[in-house]
Design a protein around this motif. Structure first.
Motif, PDB file in Angstrom:
ATOM      1  N   SER B  52      30.568 -79.698  54.911  1.00 11.87           N
ATOM      2  CA  SER B  52      30.926 -80.629  56.006  1.00 11.87           C
ATOM      3  C   SER B  52      32.099 -81.547  55.675  1.00 11.87           C
ATOM      4  N   GLY B  53      32.864 -81.196  54.666  1.00 13.83           N
ATOM      5  CA  GLY B  53      33.989 -82.067  54.291  1.00 13.83           C
ATOM      6  C   GLY B  53      33.560 -83.316  53.534  1.00 13.83           C
ATOM      7  N   HIS B  54      32.255 -83.423  53.223  1.00 13.93           N
ATOM      8  CA  HIS B  54      31.774 -84.612  52.502  1.00 13.93           C
ATOM      9  C   HIS B  54      31.071 -84.238  51.203  1.00 13.93           C
ATOM     10  N   GLY B  55      31.468 -83.119  50.645  1.00 13.29           N
ATOM     11  CA  GLY B  55      30.891 -82.692  49.379  1.00 13.29           C
ATOM     12  C   GLY B  55      31.610 -81.444  48.935  1.00 13.29           C
ATOM     13  N   ARG B  56      31.109 -80.856  47.861  1.00 18.19           N
ATOM     14  CA  ARG B  56      31.808 -79.720  47.281  1.00 18.19           C
ATOM     15  C   ARG B  56      30.769 -78.813  46.641  1.00 18.19           C
ATOM     16  N   ALA B  57      30.968 -77.494  46.758  1.00 11.51           N
ATOM     17  CA  ALA B  57      30.155 -76.545  45.995  1.00 11.51           C
ATOM     18  C   ALA B  57      31.004 -76.044  44.844  1.00 11.51           C
ATOM     19  N   TYR B  58      30.387 -75.899  43.682  1.00  9.20           N
ATOM     20  CA  TYR B  58      31.124 -75.452  42.497  1.00  9.20           C
ATOM     21  C   TYR B  58      30.510 -74.171  41.949  1.00  9.20           C
ATOM     22  N   LEU B  59      31.333 -73.398  41.274  1.00  7.80           N
ATOM     23  CA  LEU B  59      30.888 -72.144  40.660  1.00  7.80           C
ATOM     24  C   LEU B  59      29.681 -72.356  39.751  1.00  7.80           C
ATOM     25  N   ASP B  60      29.642 -73.501  39.088  1.00 10.49           N
ATOM     26  CA  ASP B  60      28.530 -73.772  38.163  1.00 10.49           C
ATOM     27  C   ASP B  60      27.552 -74.784  38.748  1.00 10.49           C
ATOM     28  N   GLY B  61      27.514 -74.852  40.083  1.00 11.31           N
ATOM     29  CA  GLY B  61      26.558 -75.744  40.729  1.00 11.31           C
ATOM     30  C   GLY B  61      25.145 -75.204  40.593  1.00 11.31           C
ATOM     31  N   LEU B  62      24.173 -76.071  40.800  1.00 11.08           N
ATOM     32  CA  LEU B  62      22.774 -75.647  40.737  1.00 11.08           C
ATOM     33  C   LEU B  62      22.495 -74.641  41.842  1.00 11.08           C
ATOM     34  N   VAL B  63      21.808 -73.567  41.478  1.00  6.14           N
ATOM     35  CA  VAL B  63      21.356 -72.611  42.483  1.00  6.14           C
ATOM     36  C   VAL B  63      19.885 -72.920  42.737  1.00  6.14           C
ATOM     37  N   ALA B  71      24.424 -74.961  45.406  1.00  3.96           N
ATOM     38  CA  ALA B  71      24.171 -75.987  46.414  1.00  3.96           C
ATOM     39  C   ALA B  71      25.361 -76.939  46.529  1.00  3.96           C
ATOM     40  N   CYS B  72      25.500 -77.551  47.711  1.00  2.92           N
ATOM     41  CA  CYS B  72      26.530 -78.567  47.925  1.00  2.92           C
ATOM     42  C   CYS B  72      26.207 -79.803  47.084  1.00  2.92           C
ATOM     43  N   GLU B  73      27.234 -80.397  46.487  1.00  2.18           N
ATOM     44  CA  GLU B  73      27.086 -81.692  45.818  1.00  2.18           C
ATOM     45  C   GLU B  73      27.792 -82.712  46.710  1.00  2.18           C
ATOM     46  N   TYR B  78      26.478 -89.549  51.461  1.00  2.65           N
ATOM     47  CA  TYR B  78      26.277 -88.354  52.279  1.00  2.65           C
ATOM     48  C   TYR B  78      25.166 -87.521  51.649  1.00  2.65           C
ATOM     49  N   GLY B  79      24.425 -86.783  52.484  1.00  4.94           N
ATOM     50  CA  GLY B  79      23.344 -85.967  51.952  1.00  4.94           C
ATOM     51  C   GLY B  79      22.982 -84.828  52.880  1.00  4.94           C
ATOM     52  N   GLY B  80      21.860 -84.189  52.593  1.00  4.92           N
ATOM     53  CA  GLY B  80      21.441 -83.012  53.345  1.00  4.92           C
ATOM     54  C   GLY B  80      22.017 -81.765  52.704  1.00  4.92           C
ATOM     55  N   PRO B  81      21.494 -80.585  53.073  1.00  4.08           N
ATOM     56  CA  PRO B  81      21.924 -79.349  52.418  1.00  4.08           C
ATOM     57  C   PRO B  81      23.428 -79.098  52.566  1.00  4.08           C
ATOM     58  N   ASP B  82      24.027 -79.554  53.679  1.00  2.00           N
ATOM     59  CA  ASP B  82      25.465 -79.326  53.868  1.00  2.00           C
ATOM     60  C   ASP B  82      26.231 -80.653  53.916  1.00  2.00           C
ATOM     61  N   CYS B  83      25.639 -81.713  53.374  1.00  2.00           N
ATOM     62  CA  CYS B  83      26.292 -83.028  53.258  1.00  2.00           C
ATOM     63  C   CYS B  83      26.683 -83.616  54.616  1.00  2.00           C
ATOM     64  N   GLN B  85      24.660 -85.352  56.595  1.00  2.00           N
ATOM     65  CA  GLN B  85      23.952 -86.599  56.889  1.00  2.00           C
ATOM     66  C   GLN B  85      24.682 -87.786  56.280  1.00  2.00           C
ATOM     67  N   PHE B  86      24.822 -88.844  57.037  1.00  2.00           N
ATOM     68  CA  PHE B  86      25.485 -90.052  56.550  1.00  2.00           C
ATOM     69  C   PHE B  86      24.444 -91.157  56.422  1.00  2.00           C
ATOM     70  N   PHE B  87      24.433 -91.842  55.293  1.00  2.00           N
ATOM     71  CA  PHE B  87      23.485 -92.929  55.072  1.00  2.00           C
ATOM     72  C   PHE B  87      24.241 -94.257  55.123  1.00  2.00           C
ATOM     73  N   PRO B  88      24.281 -94.896  56.282  1.00  2.00           N
ATOM     74  CA  PRO B  88      25.132 -96.090  56.426  1.00  2.00           C
ATOM     75  C   PRO B  88      24.682 -97.272  55.574  1.00  2.00           C
ATOM     76  N   ASP B  89      23.429 -97.286  55.151  1.00  2.00           N
ATOM     77  CA  ASP B  89      22.940 -98.443  54.394  1.00  2.00           C
ATOM     78  C   ASP B  89      23.059 -98.273  52.876  1.00  2.00           C
ATOM     79  N   CYS B  90      23.652 -97.173  52.447  1.00  2.00           N
ATOM     80  CA  CYS B  90      23.658 -96.901  51.006  1.00  2.00           C
ATOM     81  C   CYS B  90      24.700 -97.761  50.290  1.00  2.00           C
TER      82      CYS B  90
END
Lengths: 456, 456
Positions: B52-63, B71-73, B78-83, B85-90
């Motif tokens: 979603s433009g708010h994270g990155r997947a890497y070749l050595d990311g956790l599967v 998985a997306c980091e 930002y969170g959720g499986p595809d990043c 979700q926005f957490f405005p209070d974080c």
């Protein structure tokens, strides 16, 4: 009508051909490569430079004037632009522990071991969990030890270092007392790997000092001073499965298991000590990558090592961790069979050839390595040590290194570097096939030549 | 007949299509990739995960379980499986110096910055010249300094380290006396980068000791004790072009030029001191690669640093050196224009926005950074420091870090970590665009909210 049918048939063939082409390129999603193609082409172009089988061209090799691609880097005793020239009178290199005996294995695994790194890969200081240790890599390392059966990992901590080298001092630091009036005594059993002393000396710490041979402290370990014993198993240079010599409440050991892999030794049981150090260099042969890990029982020691590595280098290069992961995945794909059978067979044959030659000699002898039952191969396996620990038996051959150099133009590593007698010399058996072949040839000349002078 | 002609035409089209396909794959010699295709496909597949433009997947990311790929980091907040979700209070992260502001540049240079590493690349401990330093990389680094004009390299030596981190202590070691009765005093000018002290302390050497602020030793530098002064220019945290404070026959300086690049500062002249340290982290943004270099005038100091790096880690990972070479080649391809214009524009805009906001505040202030003539851009260029060195101006706001955290949920780095007053806090401006946008948003709320309580 015939013409139409023939055209229809041709069209059918052509369509089928197109489908085949698309199928071919689409298998594995490989048909539509875009931004990665340039890098892939560059790597294949460099790999296609043969260097006559006696050298290698690398992506980051020197580009000499007039050349388009990088220049060949030739093996010892080979030269010329394509490494095709052989220099029969040159000195044979049996010195360093460059583990190039595994290079042919990786060339066979070209597709599965290649790695494409994107320009934006892991730019951050930390992984997603804010650490500098790849969880995915740690998970694969634990799996590897489970499969090989060479180390207990359950309930232990894992810390990464730039080769085992960095971890050795990290462990010494972590095991040393803080604010003690007397520095910890760091010791090792002769013959030992020279870096233990050189490294401990260069850091010249208030908290620890190298104090030589373990045996000097055997009956003094009940004193108040902390003792840190390096235990190298299998040992470098002589391949013996050493055990800790010192015991007591103030004694701690660092087990250096760099060579505790089926290439070099039987695996009688999983290593199970408090501080165990391993390195990629002697597992996959990638010494240049500078990657090692330690398996640690105690949480405080682990945390001290993590802090040390953080302040020394801020963890291990993420590029290196990515590469280590790729390589270990290849190892795991066959349950280790692929690399360990290749590694053991290569080393066993080299040892047998060397052993056979030296056994005919009266002037030289080799260490004894007893074949043992290996839990990994599930059989008694032939000896395959990384080094020949050669002894000059003649009274007058006190400086064995000089004898080999003068008589046969062989460069080994002198015994005194391992704090042993200079009657010993270490010959590396893990280098490239070219280096080993030349070494064997020179040793053969040496041994055959023995009879000459004796009967004269 | 019409049918036959139509079929002929179809056949012609099909043949032309096939030719086109072949032509497409042959341009640049790229059509016949073989062993590199799998790695290239893997990398492209991972890069295609958008997060979603708010994270990155890497070749050595956790599967994760059930997933096929890594998985997306997600970026902070930002969170959720595809990043998505926005957490405005974080809590907004303005803490570490992760130089991710340059990540978009490398994504734009995907083709030229990608790197394919063969499984057998550089397995040896050493390069062709038996060193652990890539000559090709050293040559490119010298060229880079020539083009940027930020350091004199002619007649100097270059040594590599695992980031500037490792080189800092290597330099302290090299400049310290051997076997002196009193350890060298290591000092730095407040506010200074905390690693100088933490690192010097952890090594707890007989030969050197951290002794705090430079100013304490200003009138004592004529004593017999050696003094080693860290000079950080531009300074971390406040961006000032510091100069050495201490002078005298027993004073030596380590110039830390991590931020001396056109992204962050005007380049008034080439740095020209005896010991200069640089890092890839703040040049290309690849902090995770752990690569730095030092430029050294004196041969003995250089050799001592090489020995230190050899016994600490046996040089820098060859994988890292290969990647650094690739990245620096991309920088050089445009004479630096590409990356430095991108870097400076990004940082200048960020600073302007932050400065504009804070200038409307009575509660907070920022350091002054004066625009200077830059020899690289050949003009006076707007200020663009890496960090905002924020001061809480109100009498009662003694702990500025806590104020920001409590009032705006911003995590900065407290002034006392830099040995300054806690009335100061460092806010990182070099992180990802997401991090900066959130920071600016929170700072805006903070400043706008000032009027409220004041008028109540």
């Amino acid at each position: 009508m015939v013409k139409t049918q023939s055209l229809k048939r041709d069209l059918g063939l052509v369509c089928s051909l197109i489908l085949n082409i698309f199928f071919l390129f689409k298998v594995g999603g490989e048909w539509n490569l875009s931004w990665s193609k340039r890098a892939a082409s560059e790597a294949e172009a460099v790999a296609a430079i043969s260097c006559s089988g006696h050298g290698r061209a690398y992506l980051d090799g020197l580009v000499l004037d007039g050349n388009e691609g990088p220049a060949c880097e030739c093996n010892t005793c080979y030269g010329g632009p394509d490494c095709s020239q052989f220099f029969p009178d040159c000195a044979v290199n049996a010195d360093g522990g460059d583990p190039l005996f595994l290079e042919p294995f990786w060339m066979q695994q070209a597709a599965s071991s290649a790695l494409l790194v994107a320009g934006w890969h892991r730019m951050s200081y930390s992984y997603g969990d804010q650490s500098t240790i790849s969880q995915e890599l740690e998970r694969h390392i634990r799996k590897l030890h489970d499969i090989v059966g060479n180390a207990a990992t359950e309930g232990r901590y894992v810390v990464f270092g730039a080769g085992s080298t960095q971890l050795l001092n990290a462990a010494v630091y972590a095991l040393s007392p803080d604010n003690s009036s007397s520095p910890a005594r760091v010791v090792a059993s002769i013959p030992f790997y020279p870096v233990y002393e050189l490294q401990t000396d260069i850091f010249n710490s208030v908290d620890f000092q190298f104090q030589g041979d373990t045996s000097l402290w055997k009956n003094k370990s009940d004193s108040d001073t902390e003792v840190i014993e390096f235990v190298t198993s299998p040992n470098n240079p002589d391949g013996q499965l050493n055990k800790a010599v010192l015991h007591g409440p103030n004694v701690k050991a660092i087990h250096d298991h760099a060579y505790y892999w089926p290439h070099f030794t039987a695996i009688p049981a999983p290593a199970d000590s408090d501080v165990m150090v391993f390195t990629l260099s002697k597992l996959t042969g990638h010494a240049g990558s500078r990657f090692g890990w330690a398996i640690i029982k105690d949480k405080v020691i682990y945390q001290r090592m993590v802090t040390y590595i953080a302040l020394n280098t801020m963890g291990v290069s993420r590029d290196t961790q990515l590469r280590a992961l790729k390589l270990i995945k290849v190892v795991l794909a066959t349950g280790g069979r692929g690399i360990f059978e290749f590694g053991h067979e290569t080393m066993r044959k080299r040892w047998e050839k060397m052993n056979k030659l030296i056994s005919t000699s009266k002037r030289f002898s080799l260490q004894k390595v007893i074949p043992e039952y290996c839990n990994y191969f599930q059989k008694i396996r032939g000896a395959s040590p990384a080094y020949a620990w050669l002894k000059c038996e003649k009274q007058e051959d006190k400086h064995c290194f000089a004898v080999l150099q003068a008589v046969a133009n062989i460069t080994g590593r002198q015994g005194s570097l391992f704090y042993a007698e200079d009657r010993y010399v270490r010959l590396s058996l893990i280098r490239s096939q070219d280096d080993f072949d030349l070494l064997l040839h020179k040793v053969n000349e040496l041994v055959v030549g023995e009879e000459g002078p004796q009967t004269m």
